[in-house]
Design an enzyme around this catalytic site. Structure first.
Site, PDB file in Angstrom:
ATOM      1  N   THR A   1       0.859  -1.169   0.000  1.00 15.31           N
ATOM      2  CA  THR A   1       0.000   0.000   0.000  1.00 15.31           C
ATOM      3  C   THR A   1       0.901   1.225   0.000  1.00 15.31           C
ATOM      4  O   THR A   1       2.127   1.118   0.032  1.00 15.31           O
ATOM      5  CB  THR A   1      -0.964  -0.019   1.200  1.00 15.31           C
ATOM      6  OG1 THR A   1      -1.948   1.009   1.025  1.00 15.31           O
ATOM      7  CG2 THR A   1      -0.224   0.171   2.519  1.00 15.31           C
TER       8      THR A   1
ATOM      9  N   PHE B   1       4.716  -1.274   3.952  1.00 16.45           N
ATOM     10  CA  PHE B   1       4.236   0.051   4.326  1.00 16.45           C
ATOM     11  C   PHE B   1       5.335   1.066   4.047  1.00 16.45           C
ATOM     12  O   PHE B   1       6.526   0.770   4.202  1.00 16.45           O
ATOM     13  CB  PHE B   1       3.866   0.105   5.818  1.00 16.45           C
ATOM     14  CG  PHE B   1       2.702  -0.759   6.188  1.00 16.45           C
ATOM     15  CD1 PHE B   1       1.415  -0.421   5.812  1.00 16.45           C
ATOM     16  CD2 PHE B   1       2.895  -1.923   6.925  1.00 16.45           C
ATOM     17  CE1 PHE B   1       0.336  -1.217   6.168  1.00 16.45           C
ATOM     18  CE2 PHE B   1       1.822  -2.725   7.286  1.00 16.45           C
ATOM     19  CZ  PHE B   1       0.538  -2.374   6.896  1.00 16.45           C
TER      20      PHE B   1
ATOM     21  N   VAL C   1       9.538  -2.454   4.670  1.00 18.57           N
ATOM     22  CA  VAL C   1       9.475  -0.998   4.764  1.00 18.57           C
ATOM     23  C   VAL C   1       9.836  -0.379   3.416  1.00 18.57           C
ATOM     24  O   VAL C   1      10.934  -0.594   2.897  1.00 18.57           O
ATOM     25  CB  VAL C   1      10.413  -0.459   5.851  1.00 18.57           C
ATOM     26  CG1 VAL C   1      10.313   1.067   5.922  1.00 18.57           C
ATOM     27  CG2 VAL C   1      10.073  -1.074   7.204  1.00 18.57           C
ATOM     28  N   LYS C   2       8.894   0.386   2.882  1.00 16.10           N
ATOM     29  CA  LYS C   2       9.113   1.029   1.588  1.00 16.10           C
ATOM     30  C   LYS C   2       9.863   2.344   1.781  1.00 16.10           C
ATOM     31  O   LYS C   2       9.431   3.225   2.531  1.00 16.10           O
ATOM     32  CB  LYS C   2       7.778   1.280   0.881  1.00 16.10           C
ATOM     33  CG  LYS C   2       7.037   0.003   0.538  1.00 16.10           C
ATOM     34  CD  LYS C   2       5.648   0.261  -0.014  1.00 16.10           C
ATOM     35  CE  LYS C   2       5.683   0.738  -1.443  1.00 16.10           C
ATOM     36  NZ  LYS C   2       4.314   0.813  -2.024  1.00 16.10           N
ATOM     37  N   ILE C   3      10.993   2.449   1.070  1.00 16.49           N
ATOM     38  CA  ILE C   3      11.819   3.653   1.087  1.00 16.49           C
ATOM     39  C   ILE C   3      11.893   4.191  -0.336  1.00 16.49           C
ATOM     40  O   ILE C   3      12.277   3.449  -1.254  1.00 16.49           O
ATOM     41  CB  ILE C   3      13.253   3.357   1.588  1.00 16.49           C
ATOM     42  CG1 ILE C   3      13.218   2.682   2.967  1.00 16.49           C
ATOM     43  CG2 ILE C   3      14.097   4.633   1.619  1.00 16.49           C
ATOM     44  CD1 ILE C   3      12.724   3.559   4.085  1.00 16.49           C
TER      45      ILE C   3
END
Length: 277
Positions: free
Chosen positions: A35, A66, A92-94
Site C-alpha cells: 500500500t 508500508f 518498509v518502503k523507502i
C-alpha cells in the site's frame, strides 16, 4: 480457463481497502500486500498507524509493505524503525530519492544492514536500479520496485529495462524485482517473461485473472449485452420521429468496388475510410 498462477512470479495486491484485503488474503494467488499514502488517502484513511495495524491483523501470514512519508532522511529512518516493529512480516518502503531528487542510498544501506527488509520504491530508470544495487548488501533480503506501468505511460516499452534489471539483481544480490503500477492483466505475463519476482495488482485487475483463456467471441457478445443493458437501465432515448428510412436498402451481400459507390457515400467524397467523415 482461469489463471492458475506460476511458481516463477508472486502476485502482491496493492490496496488500501480493508474489506478487499480481508477477502483477497484468502485467495491463494495473492502472496503479499503493498500500500502507499496515496492509496490510503483515496480510501479515506485518516490514521496511518491504526490502518496499518488493522491490516496486519487481517494478514499476519504474508509480507506487507508500508511506506515512510517523512521528507528528511532522519525522519524516514525513524519511521522505518517504527514500521518494522509492527510485525515480523512487514517490509518498509523507502523511496529511491527524496523530494529534492537526492539518492537515499546511505539510508537504504543502513536499514538493510540493520536487518530491516527494505522495499525500494518509485524507481523508473535502469540507472536507479544500478545505484540501488551498489548499496544493497548482497545477502540482504530486499525488494526493488520498478514502476514499469509509469514507464509505459511515457511511451517507452518497459520490458527490455525490466529484463536487464532482473539480470542485474539476480546476478549480484538476493533482492527481488517487483513490477509496480500495472495497467492491465497482460502486464502480469510481461513481468513473468521479463524475469520479475513479484508483480503488484490492484483488486480490479486481480478480478480479471479469471478471464484468461476466455472465448473472445463470447466476450464480444457480453460486451454488446453490457452496452444494451446499461442503456436500458439509464433509460436513454434518441428522438427518431423525424427519421424516414429509405425504401430501398443497399444489399449488404454485394461487394461494392470501383465506381459502384452508393450516392449517399459518393457525396462524401473519396477519402480514406480512416479519415473522419
Amino acid at each position: 480457463m482461469p489463471f492458475t498462477g506460476q511458481r516463477s512470479i508472486r502476485i502482491f495486491c496493492d490496496a488500501a481497502d480493508l474489506e478487499s484485503i480481508r477477502v483477497l488474503s484468502a485467495n491463494p494467488l495473492v502472496q503479499g500486500f503493498t500500500t502507499n499514502p496515496t492509496l490510503m488517502r483515496k480510501a479515506g484513511i485518516s490514521d496511518y498507524e491504526a490502518f496499518a495495524r488493522a491490516l496486519l491483523c487481517l494478514v499476519p501470514h504474508l509480507p506487507v509493505s508500508f511506506e515512510v512519508f517523512a521528507d528528511d532522511e532522519a525522519g524516514m529512518e525513524a519511521q522505518a524503525y517504527a514500521i518494522a516493529q509492527w510485525s515480523p512480516n512487514v517490509n518498509v518502503k523507502i523511496p529511491v530519492t527524496d523530494r529534492a531528487g537526492r539518492f537515499l542510498g546511505a539510508l537504504i544501506r543502513r536499514l538493510a544492514l540493520a536487518g530491516i527488509t527494505v522495499n525500494v520504491t518509485a524507481i523508473l530508470t535502469l540507472d536507479q536500479v544500478h545505484r540501488v544495487l551498489d548499496v544493497l548488501p548482497p545477502q540482504a533480503p530486499a525488494i526493488v520496485s520498478v514502476f514499469a506501468g509509469r514507464v509505459a505511460d511515457t511511451g517507452i516499452d518497459p520490458v527490455p529495462m525490466m529484463r536487464r534489471a532482473a539480470n542485474l539483481l539476480h546476478t549480484h544480490t538476493c533482492a527481488q524485482l517487483l513490477w509496480a503500477s500495472p495497467r492491465e492483466v497482460f502486464n502480469l505475463h510481461q513481468a513473468r517473461e521479463a524475469g520479475c519476482d513479484i508483480v503488484t495488482m490492484p483488486p480490479d485487475l486481480l478480478a480479471k485473472l479469471s478471464l484468461a483463456g476466455k472465448s473472445l467471441e463470447r466476450y464480444s457478445l457480453e460486451t454488446v449485452e453490457m452496452f444494451f443493458r446499461d442503456a436500458q437501465a439509464a433509460e436513454y432515448s434518441i428522438d427518431i420521429s423525424a427519421i424516414s428510412l429509405p425504401d430501398s436498402r443497399i444489399d449488404s451481400t454485394v461487394l461494392i468496388s470501383g465506381d459502384q459507390v452508393p450516392p449517399a457515400l459518393a457525396s462524401r467524397g473519396r477519402r480514406s475510410t480512416l479519415d473522419p467523415w
